[in-house]
Design a protein around this motif. Structure first.
Motif, PDB file in Angstrom:
ATOM      1  N   ASP A 188       6.237   1.116   9.222  1.00  0.00           N
ATOM      2  CA  ASP A 188       5.728   2.140   8.313  1.00  0.00           C
ATOM      3  C   ASP A 188       5.159   1.441   7.101  1.00  0.00           C
ATOM      4  O   ASP A 188       5.861   0.689   6.410  1.00  0.00           O
ATOM      5  N   VAL A 189       3.887   1.673   6.840  1.00  0.00           N
ATOM      6  CA  VAL A 189       3.234   1.072   5.677  1.00  0.00           C
ATOM      7  C   VAL A 189       3.109   2.145   4.612  1.00  0.00           C
ATOM      8  O   VAL A 189       2.517   3.209   4.839  1.00  0.00           O
ATOM      9  N   VAL A 190       3.679   1.885   3.462  1.00  0.00           N
ATOM     10  CA  VAL A 190       3.645   2.838   2.351  1.00  0.00           C
ATOM     11  C   VAL A 190       2.818   2.222   1.232  1.00  0.00           C
ATOM     12  O   VAL A 190       3.115   1.116   0.765  1.00  0.00           O
ATOM     13  N   GLU A 191       1.765   2.925   0.818  1.00  0.00           N
ATOM     14  CA  GLU A 191       0.906   2.424  -0.247  1.00  0.00           C
ATOM     15  C   GLU A 191       1.050   3.310  -1.472  1.00  0.00           C
ATOM     16  O   GLU A 191       1.103   4.534  -1.360  1.00  0.00           O
ATOM     17  N   ASP A 192       1.078   2.681  -2.637  1.00  0.00           N
ATOM     18  CA  ASP A 192       1.061   3.403  -3.912  1.00  0.00           C
ATOM     19  C   ASP A 192      -0.229   3.059  -4.629  1.00  0.00           C
ATOM     20  O   ASP A 192      -0.573   1.872  -4.773  1.00  0.00           O
ATOM     21  N   VAL A 193      -0.943   4.081  -5.078  1.00  0.00           N
ATOM     22  CA  VAL A 193      -2.188   3.874  -5.810  1.00  0.00           C
ATOM     23  C   VAL A 193      -2.041   4.539  -7.171  1.00  0.00           C
ATOM     24  O   VAL A 193      -1.727   5.729  -7.258  1.00  0.00           O
ATOM     25  N   ASN A 194      -2.279   3.775  -8.231  1.00  0.00           N
ATOM     26  CA  ASN A 194      -2.255   4.313  -9.592  1.00  0.00           C
ATOM     27  C   ASN A 194      -3.695   4.439 -10.073  1.00  0.00           C
ATOM     28  O   ASN A 194      -4.463   3.466 -10.024  1.00  0.00           O
TER      29      ASN A 194
END
Length: 203
Positions: free
Chosen positions: A186-192
């Motif tokens: 599972d790849v979890v990305e956070d974008v600000n």
């Protein structure tokens, strides 16, 4: 790192010691006697108000009642209480798994050799080690009887002991093989993002 306890005692409801195991030298047997006289047999406090952690002088008592037994852990140092109670509940599950039935005063008396062996494996110098029944049963056989192995097999077992202990988990047996080995990630990305009211990207 805070340790768990300096000694562990199994007592009946009268406060008589059935089994004891000391992991450090700073506690004595008479401390368990103090637990019986000043906590178990105390009439000044109702049983509903008694707490499972008590301090008398420089000694801290952490105890758990299961059936007709008290499991008592004693320490003089700063102990991790949550770890102590987790260890006690894990011991109950472990012993019930080995005894294949109830954990009570009679089962403790019938299996004291096995219990001492398990207590030596599950804690070292006051620090909990391995309490998983599936891992322990791979090298501590049922009812305290170790399998009779010849010298060569014993040597091989000793070489693999560390791998067995650290790699065994309760939900997977050893030796399971599949034709298709797949790994799912599972790849979890956070974008600000900082955006203005007009929709322009500011940063």
């Amino acid at each position: 790192m805070a340790h768990c306890c300096a000694a562990i005692y199994f007592m009946n409801l009268r406060g008589d010691i059935i089994i004891e195991r000391r992991y450090r030298d700073d506690v004595e047997r008479d401390m368990a006697e103090n637990f019986r006289t000043q906590i178990l047999n105390s009439k000044g406090e109702s049983s509903s108000l008694q707490t499972p952690v008590r301090t008398l002088g420089s000694c801290t008592f952490m105890y758990l009642r299961h059936s007709d037994l008290y499991i008592l852990m004693v320490t003089k140092n700063n102990a991790n209480v949550m770890m102590a109670f987790k260890f006690m509940t894990s011991l109950v599950d472990l012993f019930r798994s080995y005894f294949e039935g109830a954990l009570n005063e009679n089962s403790v008396k019938r299996n004291f050799v096995l219990i001492y062996e398990l207590l030596d494996e599950t804690m070292d110098f006051g620090f909990p080690q391995l309490t998983e029944p599936a891992a322990l049963k791979s090298f501590i056989m049922q009812k305290g009887v170790r399998s009779e192995l010849d010298a060569a097999a014993s040597t091989q077992q000793a070489k693999n002991a560390t791998l067995t202990v650290t790699g065994a988990v309760s939900w997977r047996r050893q030796g399971i093989k599949y034709q298709n080995n797949e790994v799912f990630l599972d790849v979890v990305e956070d974008v600000n993002l900082l955006m203005s009211s007009t929709g322009a990207v500011l940063r």
